[in-house]
Enzyme design. Structure first.
Site, PDB file in Angstrom:
ATOM      1  N   ILE A 370      94.479  54.493   5.422  1.00 58.65           N
ATOM      2  CA  ILE A 370      93.547  54.508   6.565  1.00 58.65           C
ATOM      3  C   ILE A 370      92.167  54.896   6.053  1.00 58.65           C
ATOM      4  CG2 ILE A 370      93.029  55.567   8.792  1.00 58.65           C
ATOM      5  CD1 ILE A 370      96.025  56.093   9.092  1.00 58.65           C
ATOM      6  N   ALA A 410     103.181  59.475   2.209  1.00 55.81           N
ATOM      7  CA  ALA A 410     102.630  60.819   2.365  1.00 55.81           C
ATOM      8  C   ALA A 410     101.248  60.688   2.970  1.00 55.81           C
ATOM      9  CB  ALA A 410     102.541  61.546   1.021  1.00 55.81           C
ATOM     10  N   GLY A 411     100.833  61.701   3.728  1.00 55.57           N
ATOM     11  CA  GLY A 411      99.483  61.689   4.294  1.00 55.57           C
ATOM     12  C   GLY A 411      99.236  60.408   5.055  1.00 55.57           C
ATOM     13  N   ASP A 412      98.162  59.695   4.679  1.00 57.44           N
ATOM     14  CA  ASP A 412      97.852  58.434   5.347  1.00 57.44           C
ATOM     15  C   ASP A 412      98.239  57.242   4.489  1.00 57.44           C
ATOM     16  OD1 ASP A 412      95.888  58.968   3.429  1.00 57.44           O
ATOM     17  OD2 ASP A 412      94.379  57.789   4.486  1.00 57.44           O
ATOM     18  N   GLU A 413      99.141  57.433   3.531  1.00 57.46           N
ATOM     19  CA  GLU A 413      99.602  56.348   2.677  1.00 57.46           C
ATOM     20  C   GLU A 413     100.916  55.792   3.229  1.00 57.46           C
ATOM     21  OE1 GLU A 413      99.953  57.525  -1.341  1.00 57.46           O
ATOM     22  OE2 GLU A 413      97.793  57.583  -1.695  1.00 57.46           O
TER      23      GLU A 413
END
Length: 501
Positions: A370, A410-413
């Site tokens: 993102i 993970a996160g925005d991945e």
């Protein structure tokens, strides 16, 4: 440590249970048939009662109108000033001439005459067809003023009903009256046209003797009695008791046939169920073995004695499943925020995707990021950041086929495995995903200047590729997409390649 002893309860017999169930269903069906028959009988009774009630009202209305016509005719004549003069001052010849002139105008009447204040017929009573019984009635006290209707049946073929109206002078003194006798045929016609041929009707006088009518019977009959205006007469209508109409009988037969068919199907189904239930449980055992990696199965306690051996085998399989319970509970394959598969699920699915690539299917790995996600978190807070992640997750769910896989690393991945798409198809998919992502953001009420960057690579045969290599290539392509201005998808190109593919 010894296991606690389990409470042993006696097993029930499946055969007795099914027989009890069958008898219960038969009882319910029998009660249903009985209620249906009772409702049909009640409906038939009410319908018959309404019908003869309607017929009685129609017949009474016709009678009242016919009697009212004669009364009106007589009352109008009694109020005629010419008649008062004829009675008070006219000669016997003039009085008889007045009567004969009116007789010619009233063809349906039997007799018409003038009477004096003492009830004596003026002139020759026989010539006016006034019999002795009628004369006696005219001489009784109050005969000219009480308005009673008298029926005479002494002479066969000349049965009639008498009407009398008093005539007064201008001072109200009684001068006499006008007498009218009418055959019963008009009254018979009035009631005959009001009922069905199979029904009976009769007009009874105050003593209960029939005046006109036909067909009255004793025994099982439905009956309606209505008073006829102020005459003291009673109108009676009867119809034979009909237990079921043809329509009701058809409904009962149809209900019996339907219930019988349902009962037959139920009996066959129960017998077949008893015969095949053991085989179904064995099939369940096979399914439990196939589902050994899912949640554990509780201990099965058979209710029927026929299932005890099969239940023992199922419980053995269940114990094997319970031994894996701890490991299965620790193995979470779902991202808690987005409800997408997580990295472990992706790693579990990756060998399957490699197998597809080995079988000459085109399998693409796309890594998504993102744009400016850290800035969104810093500026609007992590709650808004979570909504952005949820928007992307929803877009991926909407655009991911059953054969594909979308996971959050993970996160925005995020990473997606797509099967059987060429380069043009991947570009179209990425564009739809970007548009859907923006739509989901709008649905959350988020007006953010962000988008999606993506890196894509093709999976090669498992002997020359690995999950780490594929992720590294996709990550490299993703880095190129960000370098080129974000909001785009870049395909990984081997160093030294011309970029075709």
């Amino acid at each position: 440590m010894p296991l606690p002893a389990q409470t042993v309860r006696p097993s029930a017999s499946l055969q007795r249970h099914l027989m009890g169930l069958l008898l219960g269903v038969v009882g319910i069906f029998g009660a249903g048939i009985g209620l249906s028959l009772w409702f049909s009988l009640e409906s038939t009774r009410e319908e018959q009662q309404r019908l003869i009630g309607y017929e009685a009202e129609q017949a009474r209305g016709n009678l009242v109108r016919r009697l009212g016509d004669y009364r009106t005719l007589l009352d109008n004549a009694a109020r005629d000033r010419e008649l008062a003069d004829v009675l008070a001052f006219g000669t016997p010849e003039a009085q008889q001439a007045w009567v004969r002139a009116r007789q010619r105008l009233l063809p349906e009447i039997l007799g018409l005459a003038l009477v004096d204040a003492h009830g004596e017929v003026v002139g020759d009573a026989a010539s006016f067809r006034i019999g002795p019984a009628c004369q006696r009635d005219l001489r009784r006290p109050g005969a000219l003023t009480d308005g009673r209707l008298l029926v005479h049946r002494q002479q066969a073929g000349a049965e009639h009903v008498d009407f009398v109206a008093a005539v007064h002078d201008v001072r109200g003194m009684l001068l006499g009256g006008i007498f009218l006798s009418v055959r019963l045929d008009p009254l018979q016609r009035a009631i005959d046209g009001s009922i069905l041929p199979e029904h009976a009707i009769a007009l009874l006088d105050a003593e209960g003797r029939p005046i006109v009518g036909h067909g009255l019977q004793r025994g099982a009959m439905r009956e309606v009695r209505l008073p006829v205006a102020d005459t003291g007469w009673t109108l009676v209508v009867q119809s034979p008791v009909q237990w079921l109409t043809r329509s009701g009988g058809r409904q009962v037969v149809a209900g019996l046939l339907t219930l019988g068919a349902v009962l037959a199907v139920l009996v066959i189904g129960i017998v077949q169920l008893r015969r095949t239930m053991v085989r179904d449980i064995v099939s369940t055992l096979d399914a439990l073995k196939a589902l050994a990696r899912n949640e554990p199965v509780p201990t099965i306690m058979p209710h029927y004695v026929e299932f005890e051996q099969v239940a023992e085998d199922i419980n053995l399989t269940a114990r094997h499943l319970q031994e894996q319970r701890a490991r299965l509970e620790r193995l979470s394959l779902t991202d808690p925020l987005t409800a997408l598969p997580n990295r472990r699920a992706f790693e579990t699915r990756f060998p399957q995707a490699q197998g597809m690539a080995e079988r000459q299917h085109r399998v693409a790995l796309v890594m998504l990021d993102i744009d400016h996600f850290k800035g969104v978190n810093d500026r609007f807070g992590h709650a808004v950041g979570d909504q952005v992640l949820l928007a992307l997750a929803q877009a991926l769910k909407d655009l991911t086929r059953r054969a594909d896989l979308a996971a959050r690393l993970a996160g925005d991945e995020f990473v997606v495995l797509l099967t059987d798409l060429d380069a043009a198809g991947l570009d179209a998919w990425y564009q739809r995903l970007s548009d859907r992502f923006r739509s989901e953001l709008n649905a959350f009420g988020l007006d953010l200047q962000t988008g999606l960057s993506a890196g894509q690579t093709w999976l090669g045969p498992a002997s020359r590729d690995s999950i780490d290599d594929a992720l590294m290539r996709a990550d490299h392509a993703l880095y190129q997409a960000k370098e080129r201005g974000r909001g785009r998808m870049v395909q990984y190109v081997e160093p030294g390649s011309d970029g075709a593919g």
